[in-house]
Design an enzyme around this catalytic site. Sequence first.
Site: not given
Ligand code: ASP
Length: 326
Positions: A14, A62, A91
């Site tokens: 993110t 991730s 994540d």
């Molecule tokens: N879904 C995202 C990831 O883990 C969540 C984040 O980065 O906060 O890539």
Amino acid sequence: MKLPVVRVFALGGTIATAARAAKRRDAAGLVPSLSADALVDAVPSLSDVARIEAVQFRQVPSPHLTTGDIVDLACAIAANPAATVVTQGTDTIEETAFALECLLARDAPVVVTGAMRNPTLPGADGPANLLAAVQAAVDAGSAGSGVLVAFNDEIHAARFVVKGNTALPSAFASPQCGRLAQVVEGRICWFQRVDRLPALDPAKLERSVRVPLWTVTLGDDGELLETLGERIDGLVVATMGGGHVPPPMACVLGKLAARIPVVLASRAGTGPLLRATYGYAGGEIDLASRGMTSAGWLAPNKARMLLQLALMAGESDIPRLFEPFF
Ligand code: ASP
């Protein structure tokens, strides 16, 4: 004064997202696309703290990261003595930061961070988290402390940190024993310290080991788990409470433990497994007598990570590896 070098390995997540328009097959929404240089350039005050070397290591959400990616990252970090910051999706940080801890035998700091609010939102936390991570990476107190995780102006130990909320900037916490430190006015204010853990050599790992995590639930008779038996190389079980499972499951686990390492952790969230309290079938004394290994206070997903890396490294003394968590 010559500032220290900090290498920033960017893996996506993110913190690196930007919106994209819907294409024929892909849904609209955020995808990681900001480069490592762009992440660093967005925080001009980093240049007051360190000389940053940005490395674009991966560019993925991730959940797309693999154990192999983290083994490669550990090798890349180990090849350079500089303090290191890793940016990635939130994540999987509980597992990736702990995996790095299990693979790095060095005192130079490694701090993992990311963002809960994406860059398009008011109050996006990525820049502040990156700055805090770099401030932690250059702090003398971080050396020899194992891998750290920086979020929301708090510094956590990789072995304790959990992502405890899906969306809040305060998602990362260490419910087992609290944060190690807080970032205040750019200083790292330490409350407690940990020593780094013994490490496996990332260069010596084989890549094809299957270790699932099975969470035990009310009335689980183990029948489904038994069907996995031949296909797995090790197993971590998130048990009830202080290390307990239903009686039929104890028999299934006992049979598995005769063939592969079976490690027990607790789904309770905090506290160590018991060793000598309950005498019923499926209790902790029964399970220990059937040859299972206790992960102590280590969370199930971190225990799974350690067991997987240990088996990839060909380690045979699994109980010894879990001793630091008693
Ligand atoms: N879904 C995202 C990831 O883990 C969540 C984040 O980065 O906060 O890539």
